[in-house]
Design an enzyme around this catalytic site. Structure first.
Site, short mmCIF file in Angstrom:
data_model
loop_
_atom_site.label_atom_id
_atom_site.label_comp_id
_atom_site.label_asym_id
_atom_site.label_seq_id
_atom_site.Cartn_x
_atom_site.Cartn_y
_atom_site.Cartn_z
N ARG A 177 -0.73 0.37 -1.45
CA ARG A 177 0.08 1.12 -0.48
C ARG A 177 0.37 0.32 0.81
O ARG A 177 0.01 0.75 1.91
CB ARG A 177 -0.55 2.48 -0.18
CG ARG A 177 -0.87 3.25 -1.45
CD ARG A 177 -1.32 4.67 -1.20
NE ARG A 177 -0.20 5.57 -0.94
CZ ARG A 177 -0.34 6.87 -0.74
NH1 ARG A 177 -1.54 7.41 -0.75
NH2 ARG A 177 0.70 7.63 -0.52
N CYS A 228 -4.66 9.19 -0.26
CA CYS A 228 -5.28 9.00 -1.58
C CYS A 228 -5.27 7.54 -1.96
O CYS A 228 -4.26 6.85 -1.77
CB CYS A 228 -4.52 9.80 -2.63
SG CYS A 228 -4.78 11.57 -2.52
N ASP A 271 3.80 11.76 -8.87
CA ASP A 271 2.86 12.83 -8.50
C ASP A 271 2.64 13.83 -9.63
O ASP A 271 1.83 14.75 -9.49
CB ASP A 271 3.35 13.55 -7.23
CG ASP A 271 3.25 12.67 -6.00
OD1 ASP A 271 2.60 11.61 -6.07
OD2 ASP A 271 3.83 13.04 -4.95
N ARG A 283 -6.03 19.26 -0.21
CA ARG A 283 -5.12 18.53 0.67
C ARG A 283 -3.68 18.96 0.44
O ARG A 283 -2.86 18.89 1.35
CB ARG A 283 -5.20 17.01 0.39
CG ARG A 283 -6.53 16.42 0.74
CD ARG A 283 -6.55 14.99 0.32
NE ARG A 283 -5.66 14.25 1.22
CZ ARG A 283 -5.89 13.03 1.65
NH1 ARG A 283 -6.95 12.38 1.24
NH2 ARG A 283 -5.07 12.44 2.47
N LYS A 293 4.65 20.19 0.73
CA LYS A 293 3.70 19.49 1.62
C LYS A 293 4.31 18.20 2.19
O LYS A 293 4.22 17.94 3.39
CB LYS A 293 2.43 19.16 0.83
CG LYS A 293 1.44 18.36 1.67
CD LYS A 293 0.46 17.52 0.87
CE LYS A 293 0.98 16.47 0.02
NZ LYS A 293 0.34 15.18 -0.04
N ASN A 294 4.90 17.41 1.32
CA ASN A 294 5.36 16.10 1.80
C ASN A 294 6.60 16.20 2.70
O ASN A 294 6.83 15.33 3.54
CB ASN A 294 5.60 15.14 0.62
CG ASN A 294 4.26 14.71 0.02
OD1 ASN A 294 3.21 14.83 0.66
ND2 ASN A 294 4.28 14.23 -1.22
C1 EPZ Z 1 4.93 9.35 -0.79
O1 EPZ Z 1 3.98 8.31 -0.53
C2 EPZ Z 1 4.12 10.60 -1.04
N1 EPZ Z 1 3.31 10.88 0.14
C3 EPZ Z 1 3.24 10.42 -2.26
O2 EPZ Z 1 2.63 11.67 -2.53
C4 EPZ Z 1 4.10 10.04 -3.46
O3 EPZ Z 1 3.26 9.72 -4.55
C5 EPZ Z 1 4.97 8.81 -3.13
O4 EPZ Z 1 5.73 9.06 -1.92
C6 EPZ Z 1 5.96 8.46 -4.24
O5 EPZ Z 1 6.81 9.55 -4.50
C7 EPZ Z 1 3.84 11.51 1.18
O6 EPZ Z 1 4.99 11.91 1.19
C8 EPZ Z 1 2.93 11.78 2.33
P1 EPZ Z 1 6.24 5.17 -1.20
P2 EPZ Z 1 4.45 6.94 0.12
O7 EPZ Z 1 6.36 4.48 0.10
O8 EPZ Z 1 5.55 7.25 1.06
C9 EPZ Z 1 5.50 0.58 -2.33
C10 EPZ Z 1 0.88 13.13 -3.05
O9 EPZ Z 1 0.09 13.24 -4.02
N2 EPZ Z 1 5.64 0.29 -0.89
O10 EPZ Z 1 7.45 5.85 -1.76
O11 EPZ Z 1 3.24 6.25 0.59
C11 EPZ Z 1 4.23 1.37 -2.63
O12 EPZ Z 1 3.11 0.53 -2.74
C12 EPZ Z 1 1.20 11.77 -2.49
O13 EPZ Z 1 1.41 14.11 -2.49
C13 EPZ Z 1 5.67 -1.02 -0.46
O14 EPZ Z 1 5.54 -1.96 -1.25
O15 EPZ Z 1 5.02 6.21 -1.16
C14 EPZ Z 1 4.62 2.04 -3.92
O16 EPZ Z 1 4.41 1.13 -4.97
C15 EPZ Z 1 0.41 10.69 -3.12
N3 EPZ Z 1 5.83 -1.27 0.87
C16 EPZ Z 1 6.12 2.30 -3.77
O17 EPZ Z 1 6.54 1.41 -2.73
C17 EPZ Z 1 5.99 -0.26 1.78
O18 EPZ Z 1 6.14 -0.55 2.97
C18 EPZ Z 1 6.47 3.71 -3.38
O19 EPZ Z 1 5.69 4.12 -2.27
C19 EPZ Z 1 5.99 1.05 1.34
C20 EPZ Z 1 5.80 1.32 -0.02
#
Ligand code: EPZ
Length: 430
Positions: A122, A117, A305, A397, A22-23
């Protein structure tokens, strides 16, 4: 509202086929907008997030045709509007990939702030940092992100946190920018690599995906391609854990075992047998699971995840386990629901102390988000009696045909719409 109703206690046995990631699909669908040529994508999961993404793309004039349940034909030559503010797009996180894609193609994008979610704050500061470094002016006004550049120019970007979304968005924006962009401290997740492979098949020049330094050599244009998305690591992991949870014997097919190593390693620590072959993993569990400690980390660490799923299993293990969530600060909301099923788990901030109980008992519970929802279904499969999981729109989803795949493995689970149907299920299995 649709619910799952589950009668626990049946070991899962058999084979299950895993769908496309999905991602990865969400990023690749957005990336298909970078060319005016036709793009054909296979192995797109039929989940509500990917469908919402396609609807959002249609709303700005992208031609998106489903030529089969998992095949999509895309032509983004007629994009009419660059302001993306639809109901569909507000629901999903990955809508922000359209910023990277449209900015990369047209030097301008205006996209409503993403949903998704609620598992933590985020923020998107790292995405903005990347776009700004590439020469864009980025503003957030009235809930819309506006990004605009005279011309995008390559840059050297050091991410402050390892972010899947920011890494992907910067790759999208940079692939036609002038010069060589370097992303340091990049995410290494399989879907980051899949996106790079997809973009390279369109003529991009991206090296190093899968390591923490990605180099994007800007090219003048991207062309059409045909591409098959990789299998979903998290769907596979969820079925592997469901097998272990029910003392079952399940072969999870159409996977890349390398992507599942951290998940397989945990199952082995917990006392399961895990057998890997070229594109399948068999999980056999015959006894009560051992407790263990888990800390979520960016890939190749244990995935956030899979955190709710592992906690659900450890909730029945023979001893005390500690689960530390180091990616998202609010990803233990499901513990309240699990407590209703008899779990003994204490959450202190981002750490859960899990004291394994002998068994869960069925209860009426609510899915708080996608992965936690799937984990609660697994808890229902382990429990004595009947569990009703409400709010399954979250699960849909990201999981295609979740209950049908579980049924094929022998689970007693139905999707129902009314209380009457719940009652019927209860009578059937009384
Ligand atoms: C992706 O979310 C996935 N979503 C999430 O899957 C997954 O949990 C996550 O990566 C971690 O592997 C999609 O691919 C659509 P991140 P994303 O940016 O990209 C911080 C599921 O269940 N951060 O890697 O939003 C953030 O707060 C979903 O399929 C910042 O601080 O995650 C977090 O603590 C849920 N500033 C960490 O980084 C930013 O600008 C990692 O988030 C961006 C992120």
């Amino acid at each position: 509202m649709e619910k799952y109703v589950i009668k626990g206690g049946s070991p899962l046995v058999g084979e299950v086929e895993i769908g496309g990631a999905k991602n990865a699909a969400l990023a690749i669908l957005a990336a298909a907008c970078l060319t005016d040529d036709v793009v054909v994508i296979d192995n797109v999961p039929d989940a509500s997030d990917t469908n919402a993404m396609m609807d959002a793309m249609r709303s700005i004039g992208v031609f998106v045709e489903k030529t089969g349940r998992h095949s999509v034909k895309i032509n983004a030559s007629q994009i009419t509007g660059k302001v993306i503010d639809t109901e569909e797009i507000k629901k999903i996180r990955a809508s922000y990939y359209l910023i990277g894609a449209l900015l990369g193609k047209y030097n301008q994008a205006d996209v409503v702030l993403p949903g998704g979610c609620f598992i933590g704050l985020r923020p998107i500061d790292q995405h903005i940092k990347g776009f700004t470094a590439l020469g864009a002016d980025v503003r957030i006004e009235h809930g819309i992100i506006h990004a605009k550049a005279e011309k995008l120019r390559a840059s050297h970007i050091y991410l402050d946190v390892v972010s899947v979304g920011a890494t992907i968005n910067i790759m999208l924006a940079a692939c036609m920018a002038e010069g060589k962009t370097i992303i340091e401290n990049a995410a290494r997740e399989p879907h980051v690599v899949d996106l790079a492979n997809f973009l390279n098949s369109m003529g991009a020049n991206i090296r190093g995906a899968g390591t923490d330094v990605i180099r994007v050599n800007g090219v003048q244009r991207l062309h059409g391609t045909e591409y098959t998305i990789i299998p979903d690591q998290i769907e596979a992991g969820t079925f592997m854990f469901a097998a272990a949870a029910t003392r079952g014997d399940v072969t999870v097919k159409n996977v890349i075992p390398k992507h599942l190593e951290s998940i397989s390693a945990k199952l082995k620590e917990m006392g399961c047998e895990v057998e890997e072959s070229d594109d399948a993993v068999r999980v056999v569990s015959t006894k009560r699971l051992n407790p263990t400690h888990v800390k979520t980390l960016p890939y190749p660490g244990f995935p956030t995840d899979m955190q709710p799923q592992v906690t659900v299993l450890l909730g029945n293990a023979g001893g005390i386990s500690i689960v530390t969530e180091s990616i998202f600060e609010n990803r233990f909301k499901y513990v309240d629901e699990l407590t209703r099923m008899g779990a003994n788990i204490k959450v202190e901030g981002t750490v859960a102390i899990v004291d394994g109980v002998e068994r869960y008992t069925g209860a009426e519970i609510v899915a708080p988000d996608l992965r936690a929802g799937a984990a609660l279904v697994v808890a229902g499969l382990m429990a004595d009696g009947i569990t009703v999981v409400d709010n399954i729109k979250y699960i849909e989803r990201g999981y295609e045909d979740f209950e049908l795949k579980l049924q094929d493995l022998g689970a007693k689970i139905d999707k129902v719409d009314t209380d009457k149907e719940v009652q019927k299920f209860r009578l059937k299995y009384a």
